[in-house]
Structures are given as C-alpha cells and as structure tokens.
Design a protein around this motif. Structure first.
Motif, mmCIF file in Angstrom:
data_model
loop_
_atom_site.group_PDB
_atom_site.id
_atom_site.type_symbol
_atom_site.label_atom_id
_atom_site.label_comp_id
_atom_site.label_asym_id
_atom_site.label_seq_id
_atom_site.Cartn_x
_atom_site.Cartn_y
_atom_site.Cartn_z
ATOM 1 N N LYS A 67 0.883 -1.176 0.000
ATOM 2 C CA LYS A 67 0.000 0.000 0.000
ATOM 3 C C LYS A 67 0.909 1.211 0.000
ATOM 4 O O LYS A 67 1.666 1.435 0.944
ATOM 5 N N LEU A 68 0.864 1.949 -1.088
ATOM 6 C CA LEU A 68 1.696 3.129 -1.262
ATOM 7 C C LEU A 68 0.802 4.344 -1.443
ATOM 8 O O LEU A 68 -0.368 4.229 -1.795
ATOM 9 N N ALA A 69 1.367 5.498 -1.203
ATOM 10 C CA ALA A 69 0.676 6.765 -1.433
ATOM 11 C C ALA A 69 1.657 7.677 -2.153
ATOM 12 O O ALA A 69 2.870 7.464 -2.125
ATOM 13 N N TYR A 70 1.134 8.718 -2.781
ATOM 14 C CA TYR A 70 1.960 9.542 -3.654
ATOM 15 C C TYR A 70 1.601 11.013 -3.530
ATOM 16 O O TYR A 70 0.462 11.357 -3.265
ATOM 17 N N LYS A 71 2.595 11.838 -3.765
ATOM 18 C CA LYS A 71 2.353 13.271 -3.912
ATOM 19 C C LYS A 71 2.536 13.549 -5.394
ATOM 20 O O LYS A 71 3.607 13.295 -5.961
ATOM 21 N N ALA A 72 1.472 14.027 -6.039
ATOM 22 C CA ALA A 72 1.478 14.188 -7.491
ATOM 23 C C ALA A 72 1.114 15.618 -7.883
ATOM 24 O O ALA A 72 0.390 16.310 -7.170
ATOM 25 N N ASN A 73 1.602 16.031 -9.040
ATOM 26 C CA ASN A 73 1.284 17.334 -9.601
ATOM 27 C C ASN A 73 -0.157 17.291 -10.113
ATOM 28 O O ASN A 73 -0.491 16.468 -10.973
ATOM 29 N N LYS A 74 -1.028 18.163 -9.591
ATOM 30 C CA LYS A 74 -2.459 18.150 -9.928
ATOM 31 C C LYS A 74 -2.705 18.312 -11.424
ATOM 32 O O LYS A 74 -3.473 17.568 -12.019
ATOM 33 N N GLU A 75 -2.062 19.313 -12.017
ATOM 34 C CA GLU A 75 -2.304 19.618 -13.430
ATOM 35 C C GLU A 75 -1.851 18.480 -14.333
ATOM 36 O O GLU A 75 -2.572 18.084 -15.248
ATOM 37 N N ASP A 130 7.030 14.725 -15.095
ATOM 38 C CA ASP A 130 7.274 14.579 -13.652
ATOM 39 C C ASP A 130 5.976 14.757 -12.879
ATOM 40 O O ASP A 130 5.764 15.755 -12.192
ATOM 41 N N VAL A 131 5.100 13.759 -12.984
ATOM 42 C CA VAL A 131 3.800 13.796 -12.309
ATOM 43 C C VAL A 131 3.972 13.479 -10.829
ATOM 44 O O VAL A 131 3.411 14.148 -9.964
ATOM 45 N N ILE A 132 4.761 12.462 -10.507
ATOM 46 C CA ILE A 132 4.946 12.007 -9.128
ATOM 47 C C ILE A 132 6.146 12.723 -8.515
ATOM 48 O O ILE A 132 7.253 12.659 -9.044
ATOM 49 N N ALA A 133 5.914 13.384 -7.375
ATOM 50 C CA ALA A 133 6.988 14.094 -6.678
ATOM 51 C C ALA A 133 7.564 13.250 -5.550
ATOM 52 O O ALA A 133 8.774 13.232 -5.340
ATOM 53 N N ASP A 134 6.713 12.549 -4.808
ATOM 54 C CA ASP A 134 7.156 11.730 -3.675
ATOM 55 C C ASP A 134 6.352 10.437 -3.628
ATOM 56 O O ASP A 134 5.178 10.414 -4.002
ATOM 57 N N VAL A 135 6.999 9.396 -3.121
ATOM 58 C CA VAL A 135 6.349 8.101 -2.915
ATOM 59 C C VAL A 135 6.433 7.797 -1.425
ATOM 60 O O VAL A 135 7.504 7.884 -0.828
ATOM 61 N N TYR A 136 5.300 7.456 -0.830
ATOM 62 C CA TYR A 136 5.236 7.114 0.587
ATOM 63 C C TYR A 136 4.814 5.655 0.724
ATOM 64 O O TYR A 136 3.887 5.219 0.058
ATOM 65 N N VAL A 137 5.480 4.923 1.589
ATOM 66 C CA VAL A 137 5.153 3.522 1.820
ATOM 67 C C VAL A 137 4.310 3.434 3.083
ATOM 68 O O VAL A 137 4.767 3.798 4.159
ATOM 69 N N GLU A 138 3.078 2.953 2.929
ATOM 70 C CA GLU A 138 2.238 2.728 4.104
ATOM 71 C C GLU A 138 2.557 1.366 4.701
ATOM 72 O O GLU A 138 2.730 1.242 5.899
ATOM 73 N N GLN A 139 2.636 0.343 3.824
ATOM 74 C CA GLN A 139 2.914 -0.987 4.341
ATOM 75 C C GLN A 139 3.287 -1.923 3.196
ATOM 76 O O GLN A 139 2.770 -1.809 2.088
#
Length: 176
Positions: A67-75, A130-139
């Motif tokens: 389960k991952l989460a992401y910070k992405a550029n809206k536009e 460059d849509v994805i700025a950061d990747v976060y690992v939940e589990q």
C-alpha cells in the motif's frame, strides 16, 4: 539618591535602545514563493492495496501486499488518459513481478529509498512528465500460500510499515 535614579534611567535608555535596534535590524522572514507555489500544485493520492504473487520454481509461494501513497502534480495528473491509481497499480506489478525489487528470501537486502526512487522514476517515465513528486510507503507485507489456504496460523510477515503524511513521519522496519 540621584545616582540610583541616574542608574535606573541609564538602564531604561539602554533597554529601550536595544529593543528598538533589534526590531529595526530584524528582517521579515523571507517567503519562498516558488516552493509555496510548487506545494500548492501538488495533491496527495492514496494508492490501492496491491496484491502481487511471488512466483518461483514454477509456482506461487506467497503474496506481497503493498500500500503506497503519492504526492502528485495536480495539473499533470489531470492530463493523464489512464487514471493515476490504475497506472500506479500496473507499474507496481511491473516492478514487483517483472524486476523482482523485493527478495522475500532476503528481506534484509531491501533498500527502501531505492524502491521509492525506482517507483517514482518508473511512473514518471510512463506518464512522460514529472507527475509524481514523492512516494510514501504505508505498508509492505508478505503472506505465504500456506497462510492463505489455512488462515488460522499466521504465517505472514510485515516487511515494512510506515505512516503517510499528516505529520509526514518516516517509515519503520516492522516485525510481525
């Protein structure tokens, strides 16, 4: 008595002067407008829980649940033909099955930063921007086929458990 009043006035003058010059010399905090604009252009995207089979020796030996989460550029994300969560799920299958980023037999060799970098790079390459700025690992969990067939004995292992922004805490290595 005059010395006492003189000393009091002297202390008062020095105190007022130091406060005045301190306020005069202090500059207003500089606001990084570019960083604020970049942050405003980002949105938080929660990924799906992805189950990837671990295949070796001609059979399925277990499953990786990520389960991952992401910070992405809206536009840039809005311009994509395929929705972000579906594209991310497809890229995870490519990474975890095709490239075998996680070696279940040797979990100590897992490099979280490299994993994040490869996921980010792979997604941005597929999006063409460059849509994805950061990747976060939940589990990230590993469940053996034995535990799927007989759920009573827990034979799964939590490889990694983290928390996603709210306070943007870092990931921690997990036990069971």
């Amino acid at each position: 008595m005059i010395k006492l009043i003189g000393t009091g006035v002297w202390i008062l003058v020095i105190t007022l002067a130091s406060v005045y010059f301190s306020l005069k010399m202090a500059s207003a905090p500089k606001v990084d407008t570019e960083a604020a604009a970049r942050e405003a252009a980002m949105e938080f995207v929660t990924g799906y829980t992805t189950t990837v089979p671990v295949i070796s020796d001609g059979g399925v030996h277990g499953y990786l649940l990520t389960k991952l989460a992401y910070k992405a550029n809206k536009e840039l994300a809005a311009k994509q033909v395929v929705p972000l969560p579906q594209m991310i799920t497809d890229e995870l299958y490519t990474l975890l099955v095709g490239k075998k980023m996680i070696d279940v037999a040797n979990t100590g060799s897992f490099d979280l930063d490299a994993f994040r970098g490869v996921v980010k790079e792979g997604l941005n390459r597929r999006f063409g921007a460059d849509v994805i700025a950061d990747v976060y690992v939940e589990q990230i969990d590993y469940i053996t086929t034995a535990s799927v067939q007989d759920p009573a004995p827990k034979k799964g292992v939590t490889l990694l458990k983290g928390e996603v922004p709210g306070g943007q805490q870092t990931e921690k290595s997990g036990g069971h």
